[in-house]
Design a protein around this motif. Structure first.
Motif, mmCIF file in Angstrom:
data_model
loop_
_atom_site.group_PDB
_atom_site.id
_atom_site.type_symbol
_atom_site.label_atom_id
_atom_site.label_comp_id
_atom_site.label_asym_id
_atom_site.label_seq_id
_atom_site.Cartn_x
_atom_site.Cartn_y
_atom_site.Cartn_z
ATOM 1 N N PHE A 123 0.868 -1.191 0.000
ATOM 2 C CA PHE A 123 0.000 0.000 0.000
ATOM 3 C C PHE A 123 0.898 1.233 0.000
ATOM 4 O O PHE A 123 1.741 1.373 0.900
ATOM 5 C CB PHE A 123 -0.824 -0.081 1.297
ATOM 6 N N LEU A 125 0.812 5.066 0.295
ATOM 7 C CA LEU A 125 0.162 6.355 0.571
ATOM 8 C C LEU A 125 1.215 7.371 1.041
ATOM 9 O O LEU A 125 1.290 8.493 0.554
ATOM 10 C CB LEU A 125 -0.929 6.166 1.645
ATOM 11 N N SER A 135 -3.407 13.876 2.951
ATOM 12 C CA SER A 135 -4.019 14.438 1.741
ATOM 13 C C SER A 135 -3.054 15.348 0.968
ATOM 14 O O SER A 135 -3.381 15.785 -0.132
ATOM 15 C CB SER A 135 -5.324 15.167 2.075
ATOM 16 N N PHE A 156 8.507 4.344 3.233
ATOM 17 C CA PHE A 156 8.107 3.500 4.382
ATOM 18 C C PHE A 156 7.068 2.451 3.977
ATOM 19 O O PHE A 156 6.102 2.200 4.726
ATOM 20 C CB PHE A 156 7.544 4.345 5.536
ATOM 21 N N LYS A 233 -10.878 8.756 0.195
ATOM 22 C CA LYS A 233 -11.835 7.911 0.943
ATOM 23 C C LYS A 233 -11.420 6.446 0.888
ATOM 24 O O LYS A 233 -11.548 5.712 1.876
ATOM 25 C CB LYS A 233 -13.256 8.099 0.402
ATOM 26 N N LYS A 237 -10.799 4.519 4.343
ATOM 27 C CA LYS A 237 -11.578 3.310 4.665
ATOM 28 C C LYS A 237 -10.657 2.107 4.746
ATOM 29 O O LYS A 237 -10.853 1.223 5.590
ATOM 30 C CB LYS A 237 -12.654 3.082 3.610
ATOM 31 N N LEU A 239 -7.551 2.196 5.653
ATOM 32 C CA LEU A 239 -6.790 2.307 6.908
ATOM 33 C C LEU A 239 -7.636 1.961 8.132
ATOM 34 O O LEU A 239 -7.103 1.482 9.132
ATOM 35 C CB LEU A 239 -6.179 3.708 7.044
ATOM 36 N N ARG A 243 -6.009 -0.547 10.623
ATOM 37 C CA ARG A 243 -5.771 -0.241 12.044
ATOM 38 C C ARG A 243 -6.231 -1.391 12.942
ATOM 39 O O ARG A 243 -5.642 -1.629 13.990
ATOM 40 C CB ARG A 243 -6.451 1.088 12.395
ATOM 41 N N SER A 313 -14.906 3.009 12.265
ATOM 42 C CA SER A 313 -13.685 3.842 12.226
ATOM 43 C C SER A 313 -13.210 4.191 13.636
ATOM 44 O O SER A 313 -12.010 4.092 13.936
ATOM 45 C CB SER A 313 -13.936 5.161 11.501
ATOM 46 N N TYR A 362 2.943 3.429 12.779
ATOM 47 C CA TYR A 362 2.424 3.244 11.418
ATOM 48 C C TYR A 362 0.905 3.045 11.375
ATOM 49 O O TYR A 362 0.267 2.844 12.390
ATOM 50 C CB TYR A 362 3.174 2.177 10.636
ATOM 51 N N MET A 371 -6.966 11.957 17.228
ATOM 52 C CA MET A 371 -7.681 12.939 16.388
ATOM 53 C C MET A 371 -9.002 12.344 15.895
ATOM 54 O O MET A 371 -10.043 13.006 15.915
ATOM 55 C CB MET A 371 -6.816 13.322 15.159
HETATM 56 N N1 CAA Z 1 -13.885 6.735 6.207
HETATM 57 C C1 CAA Z 1 -14.485 7.406 5.186
HETATM 58 N N2 CAA Z 1 -14.224 8.700 4.928
HETATM 59 C C2 CAA Z 1 -13.360 9.342 5.723
HETATM 60 C C3 CAA Z 1 -12.707 8.720 6.797
HETATM 61 C C4 CAA Z 1 -13.007 7.356 7.025
HETATM 62 N N3 CAA Z 1 -12.428 6.671 8.021
HETATM 63 N N4 CAA Z 1 -11.905 9.600 7.399
HETATM 64 C C5 CAA Z 1 -12.042 10.761 6.739
HETATM 65 N N5 CAA Z 1 -12.926 10.591 5.729
HETATM 66 C C6 CAA Z 1 -13.408 11.609 4.788
HETATM 67 C C7 CAA Z 1 -14.105 12.723 5.539
HETATM 68 O O1 CAA Z 1 -15.462 12.415 5.763
HETATM 69 C C8 CAA Z 1 -13.938 13.895 4.596
HETATM 70 O O2 CAA Z 1 -14.903 13.774 3.561
HETATM 71 P P1 CAA Z 1 -15.714 15.084 3.037
HETATM 72 O O3 CAA Z 1 -14.639 16.039 2.566
HETATM 73 O O4 CAA Z 1 -16.553 14.540 1.934
HETATM 74 O O5 CAA Z 1 -16.457 15.603 4.212
HETATM 75 C C9 CAA Z 1 -12.582 13.638 3.965
HETATM 76 O O6 CAA Z 1 -12.306 12.231 4.134
HETATM 77 C C10 CAA Z 1 -11.471 14.435 4.623
HETATM 78 O O7 CAA Z 1 -11.504 14.143 6.012
HETATM 79 P P2 CAA Z 1 -10.691 15.010 7.060
HETATM 80 O O8 CAA Z 1 -11.032 16.464 6.833
HETATM 81 O O9 CAA Z 1 -10.913 14.423 8.394
HETATM 82 O O10 CAA Z 1 -9.194 14.769 6.547
HETATM 83 P P3 CAA Z 1 -7.828 15.368 7.055
HETATM 84 O O11 CAA Z 1 -7.023 15.757 5.874
HETATM 85 O O12 CAA Z 1 -8.059 16.383 8.136
HETATM 86 O O13 CAA Z 1 -7.099 14.068 7.655
HETATM 87 C C11 CAA Z 1 -6.486 12.367 9.250
HETATM 88 C C12 CAA Z 1 -7.547 13.361 8.745
HETATM 89 C C13 CAA Z 1 -7.230 11.492 10.252
HETATM 90 C C14 CAA Z 1 -5.338 13.057 9.929
HETATM 91 C C15 CAA Z 1 -5.984 11.502 8.057
HETATM 92 O O14 CAA Z 1 -5.222 12.257 7.139
HETATM 93 C C16 CAA Z 1 -5.134 10.345 8.524
HETATM 94 O O15 CAA Z 1 -5.656 9.297 8.873
HETATM 95 N N6 CAA Z 1 -3.777 10.511 8.521
HETATM 96 C C17 CAA Z 1 -2.855 9.410 8.840
HETATM 97 C C18 CAA Z 1 -2.523 8.636 7.599
HETATM 98 C C19 CAA Z 1 -2.021 7.256 7.912
HETATM 99 O O16 CAA Z 1 -2.587 6.523 8.703
HETATM 100 N N7 CAA Z 1 -0.959 6.875 7.202
HETATM 101 C C20 CAA Z 1 -0.400 5.555 7.321
HETATM 102 C C21 CAA Z 1 -0.062 5.020 5.950
HETATM 103 S S1 CAA Z 1 0.098 3.278 5.769
HETATM 104 C C22 CAA Z 1 1.459 2.827 6.622
HETATM 105 O O17 CAA Z 1 1.580 3.132 7.756
HETATM 106 C C23 CAA Z 1 2.579 2.048 5.977
HETATM 107 C C24 CAA Z 1 2.405 0.621 5.871
HETATM 108 O O18 CAA Z 1 2.735 0.049 4.837
HETATM 109 C C25 CAA Z 1 1.950 -0.211 7.028
#
Ligand code: CAA
Length: 379
Positions: A123, A125, A135, A156, A233, A237, A239, A243, A313, A362, A371
């Protein structure tokens, strides 16, 4: 909530437990020491259905529930957290979004090979400037004739070096902010795609965490995953499910450290008796075990809600937050109980403490989980 298992599920879990003890545990120290991806274990897991537990049978998976999948990741992580995350990243972050957002053709093409472990999934991102602020994607995709051209770097990425299929996020219309992000299914052999630098890590050292490089990477049009502009989205979804997987991994690490600690405190004698006889030991063990049981209930709840197709979520964020912090607390105390021996590589708790730390980072740091939980409270 019903967490009971069918006789078939019980047998499947017993098989996974036995596999973890016999095939995974003996390699855990070696793959950590050598920072080696456990490819032979992945091949074996593919053969016995562990690489596609929640994938329906019609696509070659085991057709299991998310609950059983979570318990399987826990069992594997109890003895080897690297093996746990290899399965979790592959299943939750690659197979699951194809299953949820893919077209029938995409499911037919990718899931049977992923579910049997013939192909490994990853994955993409995270970028150098898009970590928690997911984003702020700088990778971009431009439509040209019958294909997309992707340019950018991901960092990563778990499983990167060994994966065949990657879910990649890229900006398709920067003016739309997070609604201008789209998801793509990218294969390792697509022109312009390569795997870059491998990270040398504190823990989960066998999991092959690398950079992905896309230089004019050609991706067929039909490999857009989900709708154009819906990528954020898809990521969020996906993530949510990821999680729960990491919460299960953290729970497994905590349980593994507890197993080792109970055994050690019974064996280790100081002041003429085993240290388990001291009330300080007993009270601390009791507190840790209570915490592990609370963590377990949060994971069971999040998995159950996902199986019931109910919103999960917040439950996933709570499970990941609590399990990750529990893993850190239990492993840190496990090392303390082992004293000087716990600080050496002779005992697995040293590795477990290093492995536990990443679960707070992660798939969304503990701050990100807070948050998500707070945003729901205050909406
Ligand atoms: N399900 C569906 N939609 C969702 C959602 C969810 N869980 N969370 C947010 N959304 C939607 C919101 O409803 C919103 O939609 P609208 O604009 O239509 O209203 C849109 O997404 C934007 O939402 P936010 O304004 O809340 O978004 P934000 O930019 O403020 O970000 C955040 C919120 C929670 C900080 C998010 O950016 C986040 O989760 N960040 C962390 C990313 C992460 O987990 N990265 C890990 C990558 S994978 C990894 O670790 C490596 C690996 O290989 C293991």
């Amino acid at each position: 909530m019903d967490f009971s298992q069918t006789p078939q599920e019980k047998l499947f879990l017993e098989m996974i437990r036995a596999f973890a003890e016999k095939e995974v545990k003996p390699l855990a120290a070696e793959i950590d020491e050598q920072e080696r991806f456990p490819i032979e274990t992945v091949e074996k897991m593919g053969k016995i259905g562990i690489m596609g537990i929640p994938i329906p049978k019609e696509y070659g998976g085991a057709g299991g529930t998310n609950q059983i999948y979570s318990m399987a990741v826990e069992e594997l992580s109890r003895v080897c957290a690297t093996t746990g995350v290899v399965v979790s990243a592959h299943t939750s972050l690659c197979c699951a979004p194809i299953l949820e957002f893919g077209t029938e053709e995409q499911k037919q093409k990718y899931l049977p090979k992923l579910a049997t472990g013939e192909w490994i999934g990853a994955f993409g991102l995270t970028e150098p400037n898009a970590g928690t602020d997911a984003s702020s994607q700088q990778t971009f995709a431009v439509e040209e004739g019958d294909h997309w051209v992707l340019n950018g770097n991901k960092i990563f990425i778990t499983n990167a070096e060994y994966a065949h299929v990657y879910i990649i996020f890229a900006m398709t219309d920067k003016s739309q902010g997070n609604k201008g992000i789209s998801a793509f299914i990218v294969e390792k052999d697509m022109p312009g795609f390569s795997v870059g630098k491998k990270e040398l890590k504190m823990g989960i050292r066998g999991s092959a965490t690398c950079e992905l490089i896309m230089e004019n990477c050609i991706v067929p049009k039909e490999n857009l995953l989900g709708k154009l502009g819906q990528g954020f989205k898809v990521a969020m979804k996906t993530l949510d499910g990821g999680r729960v997987g990491i919460a299960s991994q953290a729970l497994g690490i905590a349980r593994g450290a507890m197993d080792e600690t109970v055994k050690y405190t019974k064996e280790r004698k100081q002041f003429g008796r085993s240290i388990s006889k001291f009330q300080n030991t007993q009270f601390q063990l009791a507190d840790l075990q209570t915490r592990i049981d609370c963590a377990s209930l949060l994971v069971r709840k999040a998995s159950w809600l996902k199986d019931m197709k109910m919103p999960y979520s917040v439950a996933a964020a709570e499970a990941k937050l609590f399990c990750a912090e529990t893993a850190m607390e239990v492993t840190t105390k496990a090392v303390q109980f082992h004293g000087g021996y716990g600080y050496t590589r002779e005992y697995p708790v040293e590795r477990m403490m290093r492995d536990a730390k990443i679960t707070e980072i992660y798939e969304g740091t503990s701050e990100v989980q807070r948050m998500v939980i707070a945003a729901n409270l205050l909406k």
